[in-house]
Design a protein around this motif. Structure first.
Motif, PDB file in Angstrom:
ATOM      1  N   TYR A 163       0.911  -1.116   0.362  1.00 42.85           N
ATOM      2  CA  TYR A 163      -0.193   0.284  -0.079  1.00 42.85           C
ATOM      3  C   TYR A 163       0.644   1.451   0.090  1.00 42.85           C
ATOM      4  CZ  TYR A 163      -3.665  -3.221   1.221  1.00 42.85           C
ATOM      5  OH  TYR A 163      -4.550  -4.547   1.508  1.00 42.85           O
ATOM      6  N   ALA A 195       0.319   5.485   0.907  1.00 41.43           N
ATOM      7  CA  ALA A 195      -0.121   7.164   1.472  1.00 41.43           C
ATOM      8  C   ALA A 195       0.585   7.556   0.724  1.00 41.43           C
ATOM      9  CB  ALA A 195       1.493   7.519   2.494  1.00 41.43           C
ATOM     10  N   TYR A 196      -0.732   8.840   1.006  1.00 43.95           N
ATOM     11  CA  TYR A 196      -1.236  10.420   0.341  1.00 43.95           C
ATOM     12  C   TYR A 196      -0.156  11.562   0.422  1.00 43.95           C
ATOM     13  CZ  TYR A 196      -3.749  13.945  -1.875  1.00 43.95           C
ATOM     14  OH  TYR A 196      -4.121  15.046  -1.868  1.00 43.95           O
ATOM     15  N   ALA A 216      -0.930   9.055  -4.706  1.00 44.75           N
ATOM     16  CA  ALA A 216      -1.179   8.435  -3.179  1.00 44.75           C
ATOM     17  C   ALA A 216       1.125   7.557  -3.637  1.00 44.75           C
ATOM     18  CB  ALA A 216      -1.715   7.396  -2.961  1.00 44.75           C
ATOM     19  N   GLU A 230      -4.380   8.764   4.394  1.00 42.49           N
ATOM     20  CA  GLU A 230      -5.012   9.868   3.390  1.00 42.49           C
ATOM     21  C   GLU A 230      -5.488  10.670   2.950  1.00 42.49           C
ATOM     22  OE1 GLU A 230      -6.159   6.415   2.245  1.00 42.49           O
ATOM     23  OE2 GLU A 230      -5.311   5.365   4.153  1.00 42.49           O
ATOM     24  N   LYS A 231      -6.156  11.201   1.946  1.00 37.92           N
ATOM     25  CA  LYS A 231      -5.782  12.540   1.635  1.00 37.92           C
ATOM     26  C   LYS A 231      -7.099  13.460   2.150  1.00 37.92           C
ATOM     27  CE  LYS A 231      -7.801  15.070  -2.129  1.00 37.92           C
ATOM     28  NZ  LYS A 231      -8.411  15.142  -3.948  1.00 37.92           N
ATOM     29  N   GLU A 255     -10.520  11.168   8.095  1.00 43.65           N
ATOM     30  CA  GLU A 255      -9.706  10.257   8.247  1.00 43.65           C
ATOM     31  C   GLU A 255      -9.653   9.827   9.635  1.00 43.65           C
ATOM     32  OE1 GLU A 255      -5.078   7.915   8.002  1.00 43.65           O
ATOM     33  OE2 GLU A 255      -5.823  10.157   7.216  1.00 43.65           O
ATOM     34  N   GLN A 282      -8.307   4.994   9.234  1.00 40.46           N
ATOM     35  CA  GLN A 282      -9.902   4.420   8.071  1.00 40.46           C
ATOM     36  C   GLN A 282      -9.513   2.980   7.376  1.00 40.46           C
ATOM     37  OE1 GLN A 282      -9.922   7.573   5.065  1.00 40.46           O
ATOM     38  NE2 GLN A 282     -11.880   6.879   4.317  1.00 40.46           N
ATOM     39  N   ARG A 323      -9.513   2.250  -2.221  1.00 38.03           N
ATOM     40  CA  ARG A 323      -8.989   3.090  -2.105  1.00 38.03           C
ATOM     41  C   ARG A 323      -8.414   3.445  -3.060  1.00 38.03           C
ATOM     42  NH1 ARG A 323      -3.824   2.633   0.597  1.00 38.03           N
ATOM     43  NH2 ARG A 323      -3.206   4.987   1.692  1.00 38.03           N
ATOM     44  N   ASP A 327      -9.392   9.536  -5.786  1.00 38.02           N
ATOM     45  CA  ASP A 327      -9.703   8.802  -4.482  1.00 38.02           C
ATOM     46  C   ASP A 327     -10.828   8.854  -4.838  1.00 38.02           C
ATOM     47  OD1 ASP A 327      -9.601   6.381  -2.806  1.00 38.02           O
ATOM     48  OD2 ASP A 327      -7.422   7.692  -1.904  1.00 38.02           O
ATOM     49  N   THR A 387     -12.463   7.609  -2.513  1.00 36.49           N
ATOM     50  CA  THR A 387     -12.956   6.917  -0.997  1.00 36.49           C
ATOM     51  C   THR A 387     -12.647   8.456  -0.558  1.00 36.49           C
ATOM     52  OG1 THR A 387     -10.660   6.357   0.120  1.00 36.49           O
ATOM     53  CG2 THR A 387     -12.036   4.922  -0.152  1.00 36.49           C
ATOM     54  N   ALA A 388     -11.964   9.888  -1.101  1.00 32.92           N
ATOM     55  CA  ALA A 388     -11.937  10.851  -1.036  1.00 32.92           C
ATOM     56  C   ALA A 388     -12.888  11.607  -1.467  1.00 32.92           C
ATOM     57  CB  ALA A 388     -10.235  11.021  -0.352  1.00 32.92           C
TER      58      ALA A 388
END
Length: 599
Positions: A99, A101-102, A109, A204-205, A210, A249, A443, A452, A454-455
């Motif tokens: 994964y 990170a933003y 990301a 996250e953004k 979050e 989140q 995500r 994204d 989710t944001a």
């Protein structure tokens, strides 16, 4: 009689004045908000300096703690990359390799995703020696030994040996065994105090989103019961916790105690800006046997992926906040499987949501048809209702309402049937409100200008912050607001104007609602805004098709006339409403008689 399907001149003026007042309020408080933010930033800098001083002082408890004395050991697999510090013998860095990170600077990301880094987490076991001095393993210097996928940390304190044995396992799992030898000669304690301080990182953004999803989570009652706590303080002194975790989140750091934590308590504090979201402090006790600490623990640094969480069989799937009972069931057994099936066709996430919306609309189409048929019937009998209201112009509102209900009853119109679609939509809306910001498969998935789903999307960025909106305008949220407004205009013709002075005009409220909805959606997941944009656009098409293709108002009028000829049986609800109105009228007459007697 001509129907008013829009806003009249006075309503337009009222709405314009309301907007001017609203925006005037926003700009008036803009400078004040900026000054408050500057003051908060200065206070946070001061607090950071104080914290750094405290940490420096704490590190000097043990005179052997020098930069050269601290060693770092590493373990890794295809899921986790871990580092261990000899100061405290604890995990000092956790990177999830699958994964990212933003990065707020690049708006991408593309940063390594660290749950632990830069001393944002520390933990240890605390007890008292026989002189009453408090000893914490966080302050001890350990010697590391690496053997394959295991690291053994060894420390000596007054002849006692303390070992932390870490073994990296698959599925984001790190076994953690604590072994002591000779500790009974140092302490007489029967339990050790486990202390964990953790500052969660902004990954996250959507910072606010979050932050609201970051909280304590824990299981007890032999893993059968689960609870979470987003309050300032957490207290579970009567329960034995099987595991305690800090949930974000999409990720969670969890420590499981094989024999449980007792007398648990903790606190959390929000951090308004910077790379951290919240400060968490946890304290719980673990049992010692013969004043020796020999306990088994397990660390989990895991993504909140539902199949993965269920595979542990430790009630971890409850960490994912999909909603309670029926709401959570809809997400687990309907929306998530449906998304996965459609995604398997090779479609991008945005088009998967598009087809999900169509499927939900098809399932709800019979209910929607009944709703629009009811609307058409009410539109046909509107002249009769207006005529009855004109005749009873000087009568009390109760009589007007009774006359209206009698017209509905004779025409075979059940007003309660119009509430059914709204009631059905409420659990669906709440389920989706939980689904979009918590479904890890979404995500980082972009669609058009949203990077994204989710944001929020922030294609339109503002040079200043607007209260409740922030420093951006979400295009998906704006588009959703527009189609909701169009849908409201098309359906508002069936709303009756207030029959009494002082009563609110429901049409005006219905027009204001989409505007207020913008404030909610602007900082929510763009996938939710996209779903409701498509949903309301389909609603508009359905209305046009039903109105001009399926439903014939002449046939509906003929059906209403035929309904009037049929003998009517009074339903339970109608009977109850009639009895309530009659009782209210009797009470009103009695009050009038009493007033007349006093006169």
């Amino acid at each position: 009689m001509q129907q008013n399907n829009g806003l009249d001149k006075s309503q337009m003026i009222s709405f314009a004045v309301l907007c001017l007042v609203l925006f005037g309020f926003m700009f008036y408080f803009q400078n004040k908000q900026q000054k408050e933010e500057q003051l908060k930033a200065q206070q946070q800098k001061t607090e950071q300096v104080k914290t750094a001083v405290k940490q420096t002082q704490a590190s000097n408890i043990n005179p052997n703690v020098t930069p050269n004395a601290i060693q770092v050991s590493t373990l890794g697999n295809n899921e986790l990359k871990l580092e261990f510090s000899s100061l405290g013998g604890q995990v000092s860095k956790v990177e999830l390799l699958k994964y990212k990170a933003y990065d707020h600077k690049s708006d991408q990301a593309d940063l390594p995703l660290y749950l632990i880094n830069k001393n944002n987490s520390n933990y240890g076991f605390q007890f008292k020696d026989k002189t009453g001095k408090v000893i914490n393993t966080k302050d001890l210097v350990f010697s590391p030994t690496v053997n394959g996928n295991a690291v053994t940390m060894t420390a000596n304190y007054n002849g006692a040996v303390i070992q932390f044995i870490y073994t990296l396992r698959p599925k984001y799992t790190l076994d953690f065994k604590v072994r002591t030898l000779g500790l009974a000669s140092v302490t007489s304690d029967t339990k050790a105090d486990f202390l964990w301080n953790y500052n969660v990182r902004n990954l996250e953004k959507g910072r606010a989103q979050e932050q609201s999803h970051s909280e304590f989570s824990y299981a007890f009652n032999n893993y059968k019961s689960y609870d979470y706590d987003g309050r300032t303080t957490m207290e579970e002194e009567k329960e034995t916790l099987n595991w305690i975790g800090v949930k974000q989140q999409f990720f969670s750091s969890v420590i499981e105690a094989k024999n449980g934590f007792t007398q648990s308590k903790g606190n959390q504090e929000s951090i308004e800006e910077g790379e951290y979201l919240k400060k968490f402090n946890y304290e719980g006790f673990v049992q010692m046997t013969g004043s020796e600490l020999n306990q088994d623990f397990t660390w989990y640094f895991m993504p909140l992926d539902l199949p993965l969480l269920k595979s542990y069989d430790k009630n971890f799937d409850e960490i994912l906040p999909l909603g309670w009972s029926f709401i959570g069931g809809m997400n687990r057994y309907f929306f998530m499987p449906m998304y996965n099936i459609i995604a398997s066709w090779g479609l991008t996430a945005g088009w998967v949501i598009f087809f999900m919306t169509i499927i939900v609309k098809l399932i709800l189409s019979p209910i929607m048809y009944k709703q629009h048929k009811l609307s058409a019937m009410m539109r046909v009998i509107r002249p009769e209702i207006d005529e009855a209201n004109a005749k009873l112009k000087d009568a009390d509102p109760m009589k007007k309402q009774q006359a209206t209900m009698e017209i509905y009853r004779k025409a075979g119109v059940n007003q309660m049937a119009g509430c059914l679609p709204a009631l059905v939509q409420i659990p669906i809306f709440y389920a989706l409100f939980r689904f979009f910001p918590n479904f890890i498969d979404l995500r980082g998935k972009g669609f058009w200008f949203a990077k994204d789903l989710t944001a929020y999307d922030d294609l339109i960025r503002l040079p200043f912050k607007v209260p409740f909106l922030g420093d951006h305008l979400s295009v998906f949220a704006l588009a959703c607001t527009v189609v909701i407004l169009i849908y409201t205009i098309m359906t508002s013709g069936n709303i009756q104007q207030p029959q009494q002075e002082g009563m609110p005009n429901m049409k005006v409220l219905m027009y204001i609602f989409p505007i207020t909805f913008l404030f909610f959606l602007n900082t929510s997941a763009s996938g939710l805004s996209w779903y409701y944009f498509v949903s309301n656009a389909i609603n508009i098409l359905i209305i046009l098709v039903i109105k001009y293709v399926i439903l014939d108002e002449k046939k509906i009028h003929a059906q209403i006339q035929a309904n009037k000829e049929k003998p009517k049986t009074e339903g339970k609800f109608q009977k109850r409403m009639r009895e309530m109105m009659e009782k209210a009228q009797e009470q009103q007459r009695a009050q009038e008689q009493q007033r007349n007697k006093k006169k």
